[in-house]
Write a protein that holds these residues in place. Structure first.
Motif, mmCIF file in Angstrom:
data_model
loop_
_atom_site.group_PDB
_atom_site.id
_atom_site.type_symbol
_atom_site.label_atom_id
_atom_site.label_comp_id
_atom_site.label_asym_id
_atom_site.label_seq_id
_atom_site.Cartn_x
_atom_site.Cartn_y
_atom_site.Cartn_z
ATOM 1 N N LEU A 29 0.837 -1.200 0.000
ATOM 2 C CA LEU A 29 0.000 0.000 0.000
ATOM 3 C C LEU A 29 0.875 1.254 0.000
ATOM 4 C CD1 LEU A 29 -2.632 1.596 0.259
ATOM 5 C CD2 LEU A 29 -2.549 1.177 2.731
ATOM 6 N N THR A 30 1.922 1.242 0.811
ATOM 7 C CA THR A 30 2.846 2.382 0.871
ATOM 8 C C THR A 30 3.469 2.655 -0.491
ATOM 9 O OG1 THR A 30 3.360 1.924 3.196
ATOM 10 C CG2 THR A 30 4.932 3.283 1.978
ATOM 11 N N GLU A 31 3.893 1.574 -1.168
ATOM 12 C CA GLU A 31 4.476 1.712 -2.504
ATOM 13 C C GLU A 31 3.442 2.261 -3.490
ATOM 14 O OE1 GLU A 31 6.111 -2.015 -3.645
ATOM 15 O OE2 GLU A 31 7.733 -1.952 -2.186
ATOM 16 N N HIS A 32 2.221 1.750 -3.394
ATOM 17 C CA HIS A 32 1.156 2.199 -4.292
ATOM 18 C C HIS A 32 0.865 3.688 -4.125
ATOM 19 C CE1 HIS A 32 -2.798 2.675 -6.133
ATOM 20 N NE2 HIS A 32 -3.212 3.168 -4.981
ATOM 21 N N LYS A 33 0.858 4.171 -2.907
ATOM 22 C CA LYS A 33 0.529 5.573 -2.636
ATOM 23 C C LYS A 33 1.484 6.532 -3.335
ATOM 24 C CE LYS A 33 -2.134 5.452 1.644
ATOM 25 N NZ LYS A 33 -2.226 5.871 3.053
ATOM 26 N N ARG A 34 2.684 6.043 -3.642
ATOM 27 C CA ARG A 34 3.662 6.898 -4.331
ATOM 28 C C ARG A 34 3.243 7.203 -5.766
ATOM 29 N NH1 ARG A 34 8.489 3.387 -1.708
ATOM 30 N NH2 ARG A 34 8.514 4.403 0.317
ATOM 31 N N ILE A 35 2.301 6.417 -6.298
ATOM 32 C CA ILE A 35 1.732 6.732 -7.614
ATOM 33 C C ILE A 35 0.968 8.049 -7.516
ATOM 34 C CG2 ILE A 35 0.043 6.027 -9.373
ATOM 35 C CD1 ILE A 35 0.681 3.118 -8.630
ATOM 36 N N HIS A 36 0.226 8.220 -6.417
ATOM 37 C CA HIS A 36 -0.560 9.437 -6.216
ATOM 38 C C HIS A 36 0.323 10.636 -5.840
ATOM 39 C CE1 HIS A 36 -4.159 7.024 -6.500
ATOM 40 N NE2 HIS A 36 -3.802 6.276 -5.480
ATOM 41 N N THR A 37 1.330 10.385 -5.010
ATOM 42 C CA THR A 37 2.170 11.488 -4.525
ATOM 43 C C THR A 37 3.307 11.820 -5.487
ATOM 44 O OG1 THR A 37 3.646 9.993 -3.290
ATOM 45 C CG2 THR A 37 1.680 10.833 -2.147
ATOM 46 N N GLY A 38 3.677 10.846 -6.332
ATOM 47 C CA GLY A 38 4.803 11.055 -7.239
ATOM 48 C C GLY A 38 6.145 10.894 -6.558
ATOM 49 N N GLU A 39 6.124 10.445 -5.307
ATOM 50 C CA GLU A 39 7.366 10.300 -4.545
ATOM 51 C C GLU A 39 8.232 9.178 -5.119
ATOM 52 O OE1 GLU A 39 8.840 9.313 0.042
ATOM 53 O OE2 GLU A 39 6.756 8.986 -0.558
ATOM 54 N N LYS A 40 9.518 9.489 -5.309
ATOM 55 C CA LYS A 40 10.495 8.498 -5.775
ATOM 56 C C LYS A 40 11.761 8.652 -4.940
ATOM 57 C CE LYS A 40 8.796 8.174 -10.535
ATOM 58 N NZ LYS A 40 9.147 8.278 -11.974
ATOM 59 N N PRO A 41 11.771 8.039 -3.754
ATOM 60 C CA PRO A 41 12.851 8.302 -2.798
ATOM 61 C C PRO A 41 14.165 7.571 -3.081
ATOM 62 C CG PRO A 41 11.267 6.762 -1.867
ATOM 63 C CD PRO A 41 10.722 7.183 -3.196
ATOM 64 N N TYR A 42 14.176 6.667 -4.046
ATOM 65 C CA TYR A 42 15.390 5.889 -4.321
ATOM 66 C C TYR A 42 16.057 6.400 -5.604
ATOM 67 C CZ TYR A 42 13.144 2.879 -0.916
ATOM 68 O OH TYR A 42 12.522 2.395 0.219
ATOM 69 N N SER A 43 17.297 6.858 -5.487
ATOM 70 C CA SER A 43 17.981 7.456 -6.636
ATOM 71 C C SER A 43 19.226 6.662 -7.015
ATOM 72 C CB SER A 43 18.371 8.903 -6.323
ATOM 73 O OG SER A 43 19.218 8.961 -5.194
ATOM 74 N N CYS A 44 19.515 6.660 -8.305
ATOM 75 C CA CYS A 44 20.686 5.956 -8.841
ATOM 76 C C CYS A 44 21.920 6.832 -8.674
ATOM 77 C CB CYS A 44 20.463 5.627 -10.318
ATOM 78 S SG CYS A 44 21.877 4.836 -11.119
ATOM 79 N N ASP A 45 23.014 6.255 -8.176
ATOM 80 C CA ASP A 45 24.229 7.038 -7.956
ATOM 81 C C ASP A 45 25.085 7.165 -9.220
ATOM 82 O OD1 ASP A 45 25.105 4.431 -8.148
ATOM 83 O OD2 ASP A 45 25.927 4.311 -6.123
ATOM 84 N N GLN A 46 24.599 6.562 -10.338
ATOM 85 C CA GLN A 46 25.343 6.662 -11.593
ATOM 86 C C GLN A 46 24.643 7.539 -12.629
ATOM 87 O OE1 GLN A 46 27.316 3.052 -13.037
ATOM 88 N NE2 GLN A 46 26.519 1.958 -11.263
ATOM 89 N N CYS A 47 23.373 7.831 -12.409
ATOM 90 C CA CYS A 47 22.641 8.729 -13.286
ATOM 91 C C CYS A 47 21.593 9.456 -12.440
ATOM 92 C CB CYS A 47 21.985 7.974 -14.456
ATOM 93 S SG CYS A 47 20.662 6.839 -13.999
ATOM 94 N N GLU A 48 20.741 10.213 -13.045
ATOM 95 C CA GLU A 48 19.816 11.053 -12.283
ATOM 96 C C GLU A 48 18.444 10.417 -12.078
ATOM 97 O OE1 GLU A 48 19.681 14.769 -14.312
ATOM 98 O OE2 GLU A 48 21.748 15.296 -13.814
ATOM 99 N N LYS A 49 18.270 9.166 -12.463
ATOM 100 C CA LYS A 49 16.958 8.536 -12.352
ATOM 101 C C LYS A 49 16.600 8.252 -10.894
ATOM 102 C CE LYS A 49 16.144 6.412 -16.846
ATOM 103 N NZ LYS A 49 14.772 6.875 -17.065
ATOM 104 N N THR A 50 15.316 8.391 -10.602
ATOM 105 C CA THR A 50 14.803 8.080 -9.269
ATOM 106 C C THR A 50 13.659 7.084 -9.392
ATOM 107 O OG1 THR A 50 13.329 10.004 -9.378
ATOM 108 C CG2 THR A 50 15.449 10.308 -8.275
ATOM 109 N N PHE A 51 13.406 6.337 -8.312
ATOM 110 C CA PHE A 51 12.441 5.245 -8.349
ATOM 111 C C PHE A 51 11.615 5.201 -7.072
ATOM 112 C CE2 PHE A 51 16.091 4.357 -10.932
ATOM 113 C CZ PHE A 51 15.528 3.966 -12.140
ATOM 114 N N SER A 52 10.437 4.599 -7.209
ATOM 115 C CA SER A 52 9.505 4.553 -6.079
ATOM 116 C C SER A 52 9.818 3.420 -5.115
ATOM 117 C CB SER A 52 8.067 4.426 -6.592
ATOM 118 O OG SER A 52 7.927 3.260 -7.389
ATOM 119 N N THR A 53 10.571 2.405 -5.570
ATOM 120 C CA THR A 53 10.931 1.285 -4.685
ATOM 121 C C THR A 53 12.409 0.949 -4.837
ATOM 122 O OG1 THR A 53 10.528 -0.523 -6.272
ATOM 123 C CG2 THR A 53 8.620 0.303 -5.037
#
Length: 308
Positions: A101-125
């Motif tokens: 449910l927590t992961e799903h809610k990030r669809i609504h909030t747009g939150e992507k707290p996990y970022s790649c240290d080799q490029c600028e991409k961010t992810f929800s999980t």
């Protein structure tokens, strides 16, 4: 009473407070000597070690699946009962676990707290981030036992295996068509409804799926992201590149490279670069439209330890 002086949480035992304080300090004193992972609690390290040993002492009495912890087994059993006690307060979706449910809610909030240290991409999980990092390393640890294809995630391997088995578990309730993935079924249903939710912001043309919109936009931008490393030709789609590779001209260039056929190592390097480009473009679409990954995580809790 033992109280945390940072968040005022109370604990009956001092040892529990010591463990809790590691949430604030980030301390992880328990180290796995096989892979280098560190943990804040000893019991978490013990559970993790089962990944290396393959030990799964908890088994489901309704199917053949086994699990490393009793909690994972309990969550898995919700699949058989159909119980989904966790519901989203912004839409009607329900889930078997609070973490999903927590992961799903990030669809609504747009939150992507996990970022790649080799490029600028961010992810929800964190699992999406781990899968993404394999693009940079070209690591594909999941291999098909029926052909030589390898994959970045266990869920993509499972999808691929349906090519061999012919399995199509998702069926349309309006016609007799069946599909190997839920996302393909969802796209197909739009034929019946006429829905085209994806629109081009340049010409206002609408499409039934995101990938078709992405390909369409290249007409406006002139982008040709798929390139042949031997011929230096560029294409708008992977299918056009694949067609080129089968052409007589391409095969002649391949054979004439230094009057010899390139080694398997050089071919692997070429393929690796092409996969990088292809997956970099389609990655967001895969992560957004991969319901099997979500379901597998619901089954197995840890997406990096696929319960096959």
């Amino acid at each position: 009473m033992n109280t945390c002086d940072i968040c005022n949480k109370n604990f009956t035992q001092k040892s529990s407070l010591v463990i809790h304080m590691r949430v604030h300090t980030g301390e992880k004193p328990f180290y796995c000597y096989q892979c280098g992972k560190v943990f804040a609690r000893k019991d978490k390290l013990s559970i993790h070690k089962m990944i290396h040993t393959g030990e799964k002492p908890y088994s489901c009495d309704q199917c053949e699946k086994t699990f490393t912890t009793s909690n994972n087994l309990t969550r898995h059993k919700n699949i058989h009962t159909g119980e989904k006690p966790y519901s989203c307060d912004q839409c009607e979706k329900t889930f078997t676990t609070g973490s999903h449910l927590t992961e799903h809610k990030r669809i609504h909030t747009g939150e992507k707290p996990y970022s790649c240290d080799q490029c600028e991409k961010t992810f929800s999980t964190s699992s999406y981030l781990t899968s993404h990092k394999r693009i940079h390393t070209c690591n594909k640890p999941y291999s098909c036992d029926q052909c030589e294809k390898t994959f970045r995630t266990g869920s993509h391997l499972t999808l691929h295996k349906r090519i061999h088995t012919g399995e199509k578990p998702y069926s349309c309730d309006q016609c007799e068509k069946t599909f190997s993935t839920n996302s393909h079924l969802t796209s197909h249903k739009r034929i019946h409804t006429g829905e085209k939710p994806y629109s081009c912001d340049i010409c206002e043309k609408t499409f039934s799926d995101k990938s078709t919109l992405t390909k369409h936009k290249r007409i406006h931008t002139g982008e040709k992201p798929y390139s042949c490393k031997l011929c230096d030709k560029h294409y708008t789609s992977s299918s056009a590149l694949a067609y080129h590779k089968k052409s007589v001209k391409h095969l002649e260039i391949l054979k004439s490279c230094n009057n010899t056929v390139p080694t398997s190592a050089s071919i692997s390097f070429i393929e690796c670069e092409e996969v990088y480009i292809k997956e970099e473009i389609k990655e967001e679409e895969i992560f957004e439209e991969d319901p099997l990954s979500i379901q597998m995580r619901a089954d197995n809790i840890d997406p990096l330890s696929i319960e096959m």
